[in-house]
Enzyme design. Structure first.
Site, short mmCIF file in Angstrom:
data_model
loop_
_atom_site.label_atom_id
_atom_site.label_comp_id
_atom_site.label_asym_id
_atom_site.label_seq_id
_atom_site.Cartn_x
_atom_site.Cartn_y
_atom_site.Cartn_z
CD GLU A 69 -8.69 -52.25 -52.75
OE1 GLU A 69 -9.01 -51.06 -52.94
OE2 GLU A 69 -9.06 -52.88 -51.74
CE LYS A 111 -8.84 -52.98 -47.87
NZ LYS A 111 -9.70 -52.66 -49.05
CB CYS A 161 -7.93 -49.64 -50.39
SG CYS A 161 -9.19 -48.43 -50.88
#
Lengths: 338, 338
Positions: free
Chosen positions: B79, B152, B199
């Site tokens: 990430e 995300k 994540c």
């Protein structure tokens, strides 16, 4: 006035909530102190079953008494607890094993619950009507009240697990009552709010999530899973690990306790190698850690569950805050790829 | 005619599909042979980052070349790969780290992808517009084409992980295109259909499920997770285990490969203890078994992924068959308990 973002000062947590404005705290009696709930103790029973139904019930009763003696306040038995795992073959006369709820077995368990003051989860083969049979779990409160029944929503069908022949899947119903949505239910027993799912349900994260949203503090998964003896050597350890990992993940994703009593023993079925039920029952905390676990022996597992751990875990890993409920619509589809 | 329930005879599977009516099999050329797909090889890069952006990109390039040399056809970086994890404090000048997609870094990676004939997942801090910044991952095919970008969806916010300050969450969009639903996307790269989540997304089973429904064969989770140094002793091992368990469960529940490259190294932040990123990157197979795993050192992990394993796993544990899509509606709510 209550300090926003702090609430009642909270001790014994994983990270203590810190209130920089202590002078703002209050003892205002209208605010429910979130940590007033006491820990509760659960028990799960891992055992085998034989063709002798009465002996199976008597064994379960013995184990429930033992669990209560060790402090358990809520006890859960294995899936279809009072019978052999009859789904190993499709035979019409095996429907004779079913009984209504309420019925003889649940009535006996209601008396036991009342006597011991324990809540019970009693999974059995339910006859709802001629032609409608269920893989169910009766939930009985500590005063002996039959609170209701959960009917398994996800029905497997695999060689020696011919459940789609026997069981009508749980229905999508409810909606009005907050504790019952779409066939999923939780119960506010005397000691804790519990959810019950059954065996194959354990592979579906959607089910565990909905239980958490309904307010379950502990999720019970009465189970009957085992090895095909011919596969045990190559796949046995992996299958146990996948089974446990999946359910520990439900605990982690939702910040709840998970307790799964499984069956043990080798059950024969003519013309087959039978099934060797693999036990390995366990109780996991809201971080997914095993706080009690069994091997393949007859066992009663006991664990204390503190609601403060749910609060603490969800404050530190606040997944419920960040769920994208606006984006999850596609999860209601069977498949999307074109 | 194809024998129903058998299909093309399928070898090398966990349990070989058995066809009792072999005479019914056919070589009808109109039937696509489901096992024709070749195994593909993936690589993930676990490394640290410093304040020297150019050095971070050069290190990533070196590792991508090494992964390709070892046979990797799809490589995923960690990430926000080219920068320190800047979210440790809320500082407006750190938005300077963002760049557009396409932009200098993705263009450089497109050239590298084309040269090596590897598909790349390149996670970085995206500047979409003034005031709209994203935690994104660019997906580049093996011919250098920029296939698109995943933004995300689940944004954390926790001490030292102040991501809600920096990142606009991914938007719910699409619908028309089969490979893009509700902000979730998969890409048909030259070698495999891949999904990318980032994540914090890894804690949400809903996201992994939707990726599987979109047809992902492997799900990448570029990550930056670490310990608060003061918590490491008490909680470090549990946190790593919860992190890995959660994602292994995505592999199990969905019968897909999961690959998670995490950051390593201690990154300082004035006035704090900083974060010690915990590595432990891994690749799991569709049964959730680790087929490659790292410690806390700089590492390139490589694993061969066989689509036949997805088919085999889903035949033996056919969860997708039994999902109760009629019952999951409540999962779209924030909370239900009354």
């Amino acid at each position: 006035m209550l300090h926003k973002g702090c609430g009642i000062l909270w001790t014994g947590s994983r990270r203590q909530a810190q209130c920089r404005g202590a002078e703002l705290r209050t003892t205002d009696a209208t605010i429910e102190p979130i940590m007033a709930r006491s820990p509760f103790t659960i028990g799960i029973v891992q055992d085998a079953a034989t063709a002798d139904i009465e002996a199976n019930v008597a064994r379960a009763e013995k184990h429930i008494r033992e669990a209560a003696r060790q402090g358990a306040q809520i006890v859960c038995l294995k899936e279809l607890f009072n019978a052999p795992y009859f789904c190993k073959a499709e035979q019409h006369d095996r429907f004779d094993l079913a009984e209504p709820i309420p019925g003889p077995t649940t009535q006996r368990m209601q008396a036991l619950a009342k006597q011991l003051e324990v809540a019970l989860v009693v999974p059995l083969f339910e006859r709802e009507a001629a032609g409608i049979y269920r893989n169910s779990a009766a939930v009985i409160d500590a005063d002996g009240t039959l609170m209701g029944v959960y009917r398994k929503l996800h029905i497997p069908d695999d060689p020696l697990y011919y459940e789609k022949f026997y069981f009508t899947p749980g229905d999508v119903s409810g909606g009005g009552k907050a504790h019952e949505v779409g066939g999923f239910k939780v119960w506010k027993t005397r000691y804790a709010t519990i959810g019950v799912l059954i065996c194959w349900d354990q592979w579906f994260p959607e089910a565990a999530r909905i239980m958490a949203l309904l307010g379950a503090e502990v999720l019970f998964y009465p189970t009957a899973i085992g090895w095909h003896p011919s596969e045990k050597k190559e796949w046995g350890a992996t299958q146990v690990d996948s089974w446990r990992t999946m359910q520990r993940a439900h605990a982690i994703a939702n910040g709840i306790f998970v307790a799964s009593p499984n069956r043990i023993g080798r059950e024969a079925e003519p013309g087959t190698d039978g099934i060797e039920f693999f036990g390995n029952s366990f109780i996991a905390d809201p971080s997914g850690r095993l706080i009690a676990s069994a091997g393949e022996e007859e066992t009663v597992l006991i664990a204390k569950c503190d609601p403060a751990e749910i609060e603490s875990t969800r404050r530190n890993w606040p997944f419920l805050r960040d769920r994208r409920v606006d984006a999850y619509g596609p999860i209601l589809q069977r498949y999307i790829a074109g």
